[in-house]
Scaffold this motif. Structure first.
Motif, PDB file in Angstrom:
ATOM      1  N   THR A   7      94.911  19.928   3.824  1.00 33.80           N
ATOM      2  CA  THR A   7      94.432  20.031   5.200  1.00 33.80           C
ATOM      3  C   THR A   7      92.926  20.243   5.209  1.00 33.80           C
ATOM      4  O   THR A   7      92.394  21.027   4.422  1.00 33.80           O
ATOM      5  N   THR A   8      92.247  19.527   6.078  1.00 24.94           N
ATOM      6  CA  THR A   8      90.817  19.708   6.303  1.00 24.94           C
ATOM      7  C   THR A   8      90.614  20.192   7.729  1.00 24.94           C
ATOM      8  O   THR A   8      91.146  19.595   8.673  1.00 24.94           O
ATOM      9  N   LYS A   9      89.846  21.242   7.882  1.00 22.31           N
ATOM     10  CA  LYS A   9      89.625  21.821   9.202  1.00 22.31           C
ATOM     11  C   LYS A   9      88.337  21.280   9.831  1.00 22.31           C
ATOM     12  O   LYS A   9      87.323  21.111   9.147  1.00 22.31           O
ATOM     13  N   ILE A  10      88.417  21.016  11.126  1.00 27.09           N
ATOM     14  CA  ILE A  10      87.210  20.801  11.920  1.00 27.09           C
ATOM     15  C   ILE A  10      87.239  21.798  13.073  1.00 27.09           C
ATOM     16  O   ILE A  10      88.298  22.314  13.434  1.00 27.09           O
ATOM     17  N   GLY A  11      86.074  22.070  13.635  1.00 29.20           N
ATOM     18  CA  GLY A  11      86.006  23.024  14.735  1.00 29.20           C
ATOM     19  C   GLY A  11      85.749  22.330  16.058  1.00 29.20           C
ATOM     20  O   GLY A  11      85.172  21.241  16.106  1.00 29.20           O
ATOM     21  N   ALA A  12      86.182  22.963  17.144  1.00 29.31           N
ATOM     22  CA  ALA A  12      85.898  22.477  18.491  1.00 29.31           C
ATOM     23  C   ALA A  12      85.583  23.665  19.378  1.00 29.31           C
ATOM     24  O   ALA A  12      86.343  24.640  19.406  1.00 29.31           O
ATOM     25  N   VAL A  13      84.463  23.603  20.071  1.00 26.69           N
ATOM     26  CA  VAL A  13      84.068  24.656  21.017  1.00 26.69           C
ATOM     27  C   VAL A  13      83.962  24.002  22.384  1.00 26.69           C
ATOM     28  O   VAL A  13      82.991  23.319  22.698  1.00 26.69           O
ATOM     29  N   LEU A  14      84.997  24.218  23.200  1.00 25.41           N
ATOM     30  CA  LEU A  14      85.124  23.544  24.486  1.00 25.41           C
ATOM     31  C   LEU A  14      85.627  24.520  25.543  1.00 25.41           C
ATOM     32  O   LEU A  14      86.358  25.465  25.208  1.00 25.41           O
ATOM     33  N   PRO A  15      85.300  24.296  26.812  1.00 26.25           N
ATOM     34  CA  PRO A  15      85.632  25.276  27.862  1.00 26.25           C
ATOM     35  C   PRO A  15      87.054  25.106  28.397  1.00 26.25           C
ATOM     36  O   PRO A  15      87.270  24.634  29.507  1.00 26.25           O
ATOM     37  N   THR A  16      88.029  25.522  27.623  1.00 26.15           N
ATOM     38  CA  THR A  16      89.431  25.317  28.001  1.00 26.15           C
ATOM     39  C   THR A  16      89.890  26.216  29.146  1.00 26.15           C
ATOM     40  O   THR A  16      90.952  25.981  29.729  1.00 26.15           O
ATOM     41  N   SER A  17      89.106  27.217  29.492  1.00 24.18           N
ATOM     42  CA  SER A  17      89.511  28.131  30.566  1.00 24.18           C
ATOM     43  C   SER A  17      89.093  27.638  31.947  1.00 24.18           C
ATOM     44  O   SER A  17      89.393  28.282  32.945  1.00 24.18           O
ATOM     45  N   VAL A  18      88.409  26.482  32.021  1.00 22.53           N
ATOM     46  CA  VAL A  18      88.080  25.886  33.316  1.00 22.53           C
ATOM     47  C   VAL A  18      88.894  24.614  33.485  1.00 22.53           C
ATOM     48  O   VAL A  18      89.252  23.961  32.507  1.00 22.53           O
TER      49      VAL A  18
ATOM     50  N   GLY B 297      97.263   8.702   8.559  1.00 22.74           N
ATOM     51  CA  GLY B 297      97.166   9.210   7.193  1.00 22.74           C
ATOM     52  C   GLY B 297      96.108  10.252   6.972  1.00 22.74           C
ATOM     53  O   GLY B 297      95.889  10.697   5.850  1.00 22.74           O
ATOM     54  N   GLY B 298      95.416  10.665   8.043  1.00 17.43           N
ATOM     55  CA  GLY B 298      94.413  11.713   7.900  1.00 17.43           C
ATOM     56  C   GLY B 298      93.098  11.193   7.375  1.00 17.43           C
ATOM     57  O   GLY B 298      92.849   9.988   7.300  1.00 17.43           O
ATOM     58  N   VAL B 299      92.229  12.103   6.995  1.00 23.69           N
ATOM     59  CA  VAL B 299      90.901  11.775   6.470  1.00 23.69           C
ATOM     60  C   VAL B 299      90.860  12.084   4.984  1.00 23.69           C
ATOM     61  O   VAL B 299      91.158  13.204   4.562  1.00 23.69           O
ATOM     62  N   GLN B 300      90.543  11.062   4.192  1.00 19.99           N
ATOM     63  CA  GLN B 300      90.478  11.224   2.739  1.00 19.99           C
ATOM     64  C   GLN B 300      91.770  11.838   2.187  1.00 19.99           C
ATOM     65  O   GLN B 300      91.744  12.697   1.296  1.00 19.99           O
ATOM     66  N   GLY B 301      92.908  11.389   2.727  1.00 18.99           N
ATOM     67  CA  GLY B 301      94.200  11.844   2.225  1.00 18.99           C
ATOM     68  C   GLY B 301      94.621  13.219   2.692  1.00 18.99           C
ATOM     69  O   GLY B 301      95.626  13.745   2.209  1.00 18.99           O
ATOM     70  N   CYS B 302      93.874  13.807   3.613  1.00 15.43           N
ATOM     71  CA  CYS B 302      94.211  15.155   4.081  1.00 15.43           C
ATOM     72  C   CYS B 302      94.436  15.169   5.593  1.00 15.43           C
ATOM     73  O   CYS B 302      93.723  14.500   6.348  1.00 15.43           O
ATOM     74  N   LYS B 303      95.407  15.950   6.016  1.00 17.70           N
ATOM     75  CA  LYS B 303      95.664  16.151   7.442  1.00 17.70           C
ATOM     76  C   LYS B 303      94.478  16.889   8.059  1.00 17.70           C
ATOM     77  O   LYS B 303      93.899  17.786   7.449  1.00 17.70           O
ATOM     78  N   ILE B 304      94.113  16.492   9.271  1.00 19.86           N
ATOM     79  CA  ILE B 304      93.044  17.174  10.005  1.00 19.86           C
ATOM     80  C   ILE B 304      93.649  18.243  10.912  1.00 19.86           C
ATOM     81  O   ILE B 304      94.586  17.987  11.662  1.00 19.86           O
ATOM     82  N   GLU B 305      93.091  19.434  10.833  1.00 21.13           N
ATOM     83  CA  GLU B 305      93.460  20.517  11.738  1.00 21.13           C
ATOM     84  C   GLU B 305      92.232  20.856  12.583  1.00 21.13           C
ATOM     85  O   GLU B 305      91.197  21.249  12.040  1.00 21.13           O
ATOM     86  N   MET B 306      92.352  20.685  13.883  1.00 25.66           N
ATOM     87  CA  MET B 306      91.251  21.035  14.779  1.00 25.66           C
ATOM     88  C   MET B 306      91.461  22.454  15.303  1.00 25.66           C
ATOM     89  O   MET B 306      92.426  22.725  16.007  1.00 25.66           O
ATOM     90  N   ILE B 307      90.556  23.339  14.939  1.00 27.53           N
ATOM     91  CA  ILE B 307      90.620  24.715  15.414  1.00 27.53           C
ATOM     92  C   ILE B 307      89.783  24.802  16.684  1.00 27.53           C
ATOM     93  O   ILE B 307      88.569  24.604  16.663  1.00 27.53           O
ATOM     94  N   LEU B 308      90.438  25.082  17.772  1.00 26.10           N
ATOM     95  CA  LEU B 308      89.807  25.051  19.092  1.00 26.10           C
ATOM     96  C   LEU B 308      89.496  26.456  19.587  1.00 26.10           C
ATOM     97  O   LEU B 308      90.356  27.339  19.553  1.00 26.10           O
ATOM     98  N   ARG B 309      88.274  26.657  20.048  1.00 25.84           N
ATOM     99  CA  ARG B 309      87.882  27.936  20.631  1.00 25.84           C
ATOM    100  C   ARG B 309      87.240  27.695  21.997  1.00 25.84           C
ATOM    101  O   ARG B 309      86.470  26.760  22.185  1.00 25.84           O
ATOM    102  N   ASP B 310      87.571  28.559  22.943  1.00 21.33           N
ATOM    103  CA  ASP B 310      87.103  28.454  24.322  1.00 21.33           C
ATOM    104  C   ASP B 310      85.690  29.017  24.437  1.00 21.33           C
ATOM    105  O   ASP B 310      85.424  30.152  24.035  1.00 21.33           O
ATOM    106  N   THR B 311      84.774  28.234  25.033  1.00 24.01           N
ATOM    107  CA  THR B 311      83.403  28.715  25.239  1.00 24.01           C
ATOM    108  C   THR B 311      83.239  29.438  26.569  1.00 24.01           C
ATOM    109  O   THR B 311      82.245  30.141  26.772  1.00 24.01           O
TER     110      THR B 311
END
Length: 423
Positions: free
Chosen positions: A33-44, A65-79
């Motif tokens: 698994t490869t993690k990417i981050g997301a900072v988006l205003p999910t509370s609006v 098939g993911g990126v470079q053989g790995c599943k992508i996990e997007m970790i989302l945080r509310d701004t």
């Protein structure tokens, strides 16, 4: 067991293995698994669909098939559309989760401190769907973004010049400007005032609106003093609702021109459609091309709704380009490598690929062979300039009982002509 039986069993085993490979090929990325981050205003209300669209891309890429053989996990945080909250969220994603790619933010006032205090110092690539301030361009020209910044939303100048066009077309002779007191609001407020004046329209007042005030009566009273025929609003729904209620209660005109930040059911319902009959808004738009139509179809299939909210097509493209660049950069690539690889996936001379799981899989094959690809996305053939900027067509829209409707489509060539005519 006879030789014939053995051979037949071998062929059967081989066939089963091939079938299993075919069925699970798209899922081979489950082993890592490869993690990417997301900072988006999910509370609006308008922020949640932007985040859901980004996750839609992640799901499609994992299907491929993911990126470079790995599943992508997007970790989302509310701004929460709050700079401090956004910076804290970005720091956690970079320092604790170790992400090399950050999707976001939405507001320029949130994206800018994240860029300058988190992603650039850490060498993390940042892809924003919805930050339009010209301050990012200036920063890039000074070399202070280090090539790590990309945005799929056109600069504020597009909306500003179209906002001035609305005022001119409606015959307004004077306009007051209310703008959010942050990087984005200050930028678009200044630009729209310049474009209005270039059209011979008097700007009677230009007033900053701060967050979380109990009342905006003083600011609205100041804006009303010049008795403008119309008001231009570059605000977000929370303060926009309060300011417009004050505006109307004090006798302000219903001739309102809105930036796309107020393209919101929350704003329409809280103000009341009966007061918005003379209101028109502006927004950037996807070009009228097959790839944009394909995005609309796939979005409707996924969410059972039209992609009418602000920034949805831009969110899709920002996320897909980021993941394509990760694929192009190679396994365990750092942020700077990923940023440098963006050119390989947005190459006008590259192999065209579609904005879906099949397109990502096709891009993987081309990139693995040393080639480049031209990503044809929800906003068309995305091309970044040396500052990480894009341009775009625009639309003029108005509110309806169920959402918004497009009143006028303005091509990229027409937008460029408007900008050139105002300079």
């Amino acid at each position: 067991m006879t030789d014939h039986t053995i051979r037949r069993a071998g062929r059967f085993a081989l066939a089963m293995a091939l079938a299993t490979t075919a069925l699970t090929g798209a899922a081979f990325a489950q082993d890592c698994t490869t993690k990417i981050g997301a900072v988006l205003p999910t509370s609006v209300d308008w922020g949640k669909p932007i985040a859901e669209t980004a996750q839609f891309v992640v799901d499609q890429v994992n299907e491929a098939g993911g990126v470079q053989g790995c599943k992508i996990e997007m970790i989302l945080r509310d701004t929460q559309v709050d700079p401090k909250v956004g910076v804290d969220a970005a720091k956690a994603l970079v320092d604790l989760d170790g992400v090399q790619v950050l999707i976001g933010a939405v507001s320029s006032g949130v994206s800018m401190p994240i860029l300058t205090s988190v992603t650039v110092p850490a060498g993390v690539a940042q892809f924003s769907c919805c930050s339009s301030s010209g301050a990012f361009t200036a920063l890039a020209k000074e070399g202070k973004t280090k090539g790590l910044w990309f945005r799929t939303f056109a600069t504020s100048n597009v909306q500003a010049v179209v906002g001035a066009k609305v005022a001119k077309d409606k015959g307004y002779k004077s306009v007051a400007v209310l703008y959010k007191n942050d990087d984005w609001g200050q930028d678009i407020g200044k630009l729209v005032a310049e474009h209005l004046q270039a059209q011979g329209i008097t700007v009677t007042a230009s007033v900053a609106i701060n967050d979380a005030q109990p009342s905006y009566r003083a600011e609205v009273t100041e804006a009303l003093a010049g008795q403008p025929e119309a008001v231009y609003l570059a605000l977000y729904p929370t303060e926009g609702i309060s300011a417009v209620r004050e505006w109307l209660s004090l006798g302000g005109t219903q001739n309102m021109i809105l930036a796309n930040s107020l393209k919101s059911d929350e704003f329409r319902d809280a103000v009341g459609l009966q007061y918005l009959g003379s209101t028109q808004g502006t927004d950037t738009s996807s070009p009228r091309v097959a790839s944009a139509d394909a995005f609309v179809a796939s979005y409707k299939a996924r969410f059972n709704a039209e992609p009418n909210g602000p920034g949805l097509a831009n969110s899709y493209d920002a996320t897909m380009i980021a993941l394509l660049a990760m694929e192009a950069a190679g396994k365990d690539a750092k942020g700077a490598d990923i940023a440098a690889a963006v050119a390989r996936v947005t190459d006008p001379a590259g192999t065209p690929v579609t904005a879906d799981a099949a397109g990502f899989a096709a891009a993987r094959d081309v990139l693995a062979g040393g080639g480049t690809v031209l990503y044809r996305g929800a906003t068309g053939n995305v091309r970044f300039d040396e500052n990480g900027d894009v341009s775009a067509p625009a639309v003029i829209w108005s509110f309806t009982e169920t959402g918004t409707q497009e009143d006028t489509y303005i091509t990229l060539e027409e937008v460029d002509a408007l900008v050139g005519g105002s300079n």
